[in-house]
Design a protein around this motif. Structure first.
Motif, mmCIF file in Angstrom:
data_model
loop_
_atom_site.group_PDB
_atom_site.id
_atom_site.type_symbol
_atom_site.label_atom_id
_atom_site.label_comp_id
_atom_site.label_asym_id
_atom_site.label_seq_id
_atom_site.Cartn_x
_atom_site.Cartn_y
_atom_site.Cartn_z
ATOM 1 N N PRO A 205 0.815 -1.235 0.000
ATOM 2 C CA PRO A 205 0.000 0.000 0.000
ATOM 3 C C PRO A 205 0.839 1.270 0.000
ATOM 4 N N ALA A 206 2.019 1.202 0.590
ATOM 5 C CA ALA A 206 2.886 2.381 0.619
ATOM 6 C C ALA A 206 3.496 2.685 -0.734
ATOM 7 N N GLY A 207 3.358 1.754 -1.668
ATOM 8 C CA GLY A 207 3.897 1.975 -3.000
ATOM 9 C C GLY A 207 5.121 1.122 -3.264
ATOM 10 N N GLY A 208 5.659 1.245 -4.435
ATOM 11 C CA GLY A 208 6.833 0.479 -4.835
ATOM 12 C C GLY A 208 7.247 0.859 -6.238
ATOM 13 N N ARG A 209 8.034 0.024 -6.861
ATOM 14 C CA ARG A 209 8.553 0.331 -8.188
ATOM 15 C C ARG A 209 8.203 -0.799 -9.155
ATOM 16 N N ILE A 210 7.896 -0.401 -10.383
ATOM 17 C CA ILE A 210 7.602 -1.344 -11.462
ATOM 18 C C ILE A 210 8.612 -1.114 -12.574
ATOM 19 N N CYS A 211 9.200 -2.186 -13.039
ATOM 20 C CA CYS A 211 10.150 -2.118 -14.148
ATOM 21 C C CYS A 211 9.691 -3.070 -15.236
ATOM 22 N N LYS A 226 0.064 3.267 -20.161
ATOM 23 C CA LYS A 226 -0.755 2.543 -19.189
ATOM 24 C C LYS A 226 -0.345 2.879 -17.761
ATOM 25 N N LEU A 227 0.957 3.004 -17.515
ATOM 26 C CA LEU A 227 1.428 3.351 -16.172
ATOM 27 C C LEU A 227 0.931 4.735 -15.760
ATOM 28 N N ARG A 228 0.987 5.683 -16.671
ATOM 29 C CA ARG A 228 0.513 7.036 -16.346
ATOM 30 C C ARG A 228 -0.997 7.039 -16.117
ATOM 31 N N GLN A 229 -1.731 6.293 -16.945
ATOM 32 C CA GLN A 229 -3.184 6.220 -16.757
ATOM 33 C C GLN A 229 -3.547 5.584 -15.422
ATOM 34 N N ALA A 230 -2.695 4.671 -14.934
ATOM 35 C CA ALA A 230 -2.972 3.995 -13.656
ATOM 36 C C ALA A 230 -2.553 4.834 -12.456
ATOM 37 N N GLY A 231 -2.004 6.017 -12.706
ATOM 38 C CA GLY A 231 -1.642 6.899 -11.599
ATOM 39 C C GLY A 231 -0.195 6.815 -11.166
ATOM 40 N N VAL A 235 7.705 8.201 -14.492
ATOM 41 C CA VAL A 235 7.865 7.163 -15.519
ATOM 42 C C VAL A 235 9.018 7.573 -16.441
ATOM 43 N N THR A 236 10.032 6.773 -16.497
ATOM 44 C CA THR A 236 11.209 7.078 -17.313
ATOM 45 C C THR A 236 11.576 5.868 -18.172
ATOM 46 N N THR A 237 12.289 6.135 -19.259
ATOM 47 C CA THR A 237 12.775 5.087 -20.152
ATOM 48 C C THR A 237 14.291 5.166 -20.217
ATOM 49 N N MET A 238 14.955 4.035 -20.054
ATOM 50 C CA MET A 238 16.420 3.981 -20.032
ATOM 51 C C MET A 238 16.915 2.921 -20.998
ATOM 52 N N GLU A 239 18.117 3.140 -21.497
ATOM 53 C CA GLU A 239 18.787 2.171 -22.352
ATOM 54 C C GLU A 239 20.224 2.009 -21.873
ATOM 55 N N CYS A 240 20.650 0.774 -21.724
ATOM 56 C CA CYS A 240 22.010 0.477 -21.270
ATOM 57 C C CYS A 240 22.864 0.055 -22.464
ATOM 58 N N LEU A 241 23.967 0.733 -22.662
ATOM 59 C CA LEU A 241 24.912 0.384 -23.708
ATOM 60 C C LEU A 241 26.275 0.172 -23.076
ATOM 61 N N GLU A 242 26.912 -0.906 -23.465
ATOM 62 C CA GLU A 242 28.241 -1.223 -22.930
ATOM 63 C C GLU A 242 29.249 -1.205 -24.072
ATOM 64 N N ARG A 243 30.329 -0.460 -23.882
ATOM 65 C CA ARG A 243 31.368 -0.372 -24.902
ATOM 66 C C ARG A 243 32.730 -0.491 -24.226
ATOM 67 N N GLU A 244 33.518 -1.408 -24.715
ATOM 68 C CA GLU A 244 34.854 -1.603 -24.162
ATOM 69 C C GLU A 244 35.835 -0.650 -24.835
ATOM 70 N N PHE A 245 36.656 0.018 -24.027
ATOM 71 C CA PHE A 245 37.648 0.934 -24.572
ATOM 72 C C PHE A 245 38.731 0.154 -25.312
ATOM 73 N N GLU A 246 39.104 0.645 -26.483
ATOM 74 C CA GLU A 246 40.184 0.056 -27.242
ATOM 75 C C GLU A 246 41.440 0.911 -27.061
ATOM 76 N N ILE A 247 42.448 0.327 -26.466
ATOM 77 C CA ILE A 247 43.681 1.051 -26.183
ATOM 78 C C ILE A 247 44.743 0.615 -27.184
ATOM 79 N N LYS A 248 45.266 1.576 -27.944
ATOM 80 C CA LYS A 248 46.280 1.300 -28.938
ATOM 81 C C LYS A 248 47.500 2.184 -28.693
ATOM 82 N N THR A 249 48.653 1.636 -28.990
ATOM 83 C CA THR A 249 49.900 2.392 -28.891
ATOM 84 C C THR A 249 50.311 2.845 -30.282
ATOM 85 N N VAL A 250 50.438 4.148 -30.461
ATOM 86 C CA VAL A 250 50.803 4.734 -31.749
ATOM 87 C C VAL A 250 52.153 5.411 -31.601
#
Length: 303
Positions: A205-211, A226-231, A235-250
């Motif tokens: 009843p105190a509330g919580g989070r929906i993902c 639907k989430l906004r209509q339900a009160g 409400v936020t939208t996120m995207e996770c992107l993972e990129r590995e650094f490429e280390i080169k010696t020049v």
């Protein structure tokens, strides 16, 4: 039947490998895999054979060589992250980058109660269980009966039966069957907006989070509406992107430079000392323009 000595993913860790343990197998130049130790069985890979009876009693993290001494493996304690990298795929799974974000945004901690719809291969389920253990609980729901049974067997084998409850249930049609007990709800469904009302009913009843995790932006739009209509708010939208650094010696060749003042002084001295020599040096480099430059410099210095 699973041996009593089976090590839990969340319980105390054994220093030595025991019969019934589920271990993560590290192999050089190969993907991680898992192995349940059972005396009398044999593990084989491209390096040779490894008898389970010889693995029992070995310390975790030790290199164990095959019988032909051509290769080795290393047995590692299981964790939810390592399980994600080695589990058997019954469905597409969430990987650690997304799992970490989900656990953070849901605000889970030991003692939390969380509902999950869409157990699948139980990749996220292990992360949720490890986050709320030992006093919290995960209720996970799967509409496919065989996948639900397979996940339940895995949780028993991994010592998570006291933390996880698996149910074969279509929450879009029948809801979660829970009221006012969850701190958070996670949805991984083709039509997550159909389960929003049931998720709100399961929250405290105190509330919580929906993902909700969705691969298509159309799913995200309909679920957000639907989430906004339900009160719901924030409400936020996120995207996770993972990129590995490429280390080169020049390597850059060393450049020898002369101060600008010295260059101008040397250049002027060269012109004054030998105008004819300067002309023959400059003419091949500038072509016909060097002739006009020569008369101009002559007028400047001697006129």
């Amino acid at each position: 039947f699973f041996p009593v000595s089976a090590m839990s993913f969340t319980g105390p860790l054994h220093l030595l490998i025991q019969d019934g343990d589920t271990c993560i197998v590290y192999q050089p130049a190969a993907a991680l895999s898992f192995l349940t130790i059972e005396a009398g069985k044999v593990f084989q890979n491209r390096h040779g054979t490894f008898r389970h009876s010889e693995l029992i009693g070995q310390p975790f993290g030790k290199k164990i060589f095959s019988h032909n001494k051509r290769g080795w493996i290393m047995m590692v304690h299981p964790t939810s992250a390592l399980w994600t990298s080695s589990l058997p795929h019954r469905t597409q799974i969430l990987y650690q980058t997304d799992i970490a974000m989900i656990l953070t945004q849901l605000g889970l901690k030991p003692g939390s109660v969380v509902c999950e719809s869409g157990t699948g291969s139980a990749s996220l389920s292990h992360g949720l269980a490890q986050a709320v253990a030992p006093h919290g609980h995960l209720y996970t729901f799967e509409f496919h009966e065989q996948r639900a049974k397979a996940a339940e067997e895995e949780f028993k084998q991994h010592g998570l039966q006291d933390v996880v409850t698996v149910q074969h249930r279509d929450v879009c049609e029948r809801g979660f069957g829970l009221q006012g007990c969850a701190d958070a709800v996670f949805l991984d469904l083709p039509k997550p907006w159909l389960a929003v009302d049931a998720a709100l009913e399961a929250l405290k009843p105190a509330g919580g989070r929906i993902c909700s995790f969705s691969p298509c932006i159309e799913q995200v739009q309909r679920t957000s509406d639907k989430l906004r209509q339900a009160g719901c708010y924030d409400v936020t939208t996120m995207e996770c992107l993972e990129r590995e650094f490429e280390i080169k010696t020049v390597e850059i060749s060393e450049m020898k430079t002369t101060p600008l003042v010295g260059v101008c002084f040397s250049f002027r001295t060269f012109i004054l000392s030998s105008p004819t020599r300067f002309f023959f040096w400059l003419f091949p480099r500038l072509g016909i323009c060097s002739l006009f430059l020569y008369f101009f410099l002559g007028a400047a210095f001697w006129g």
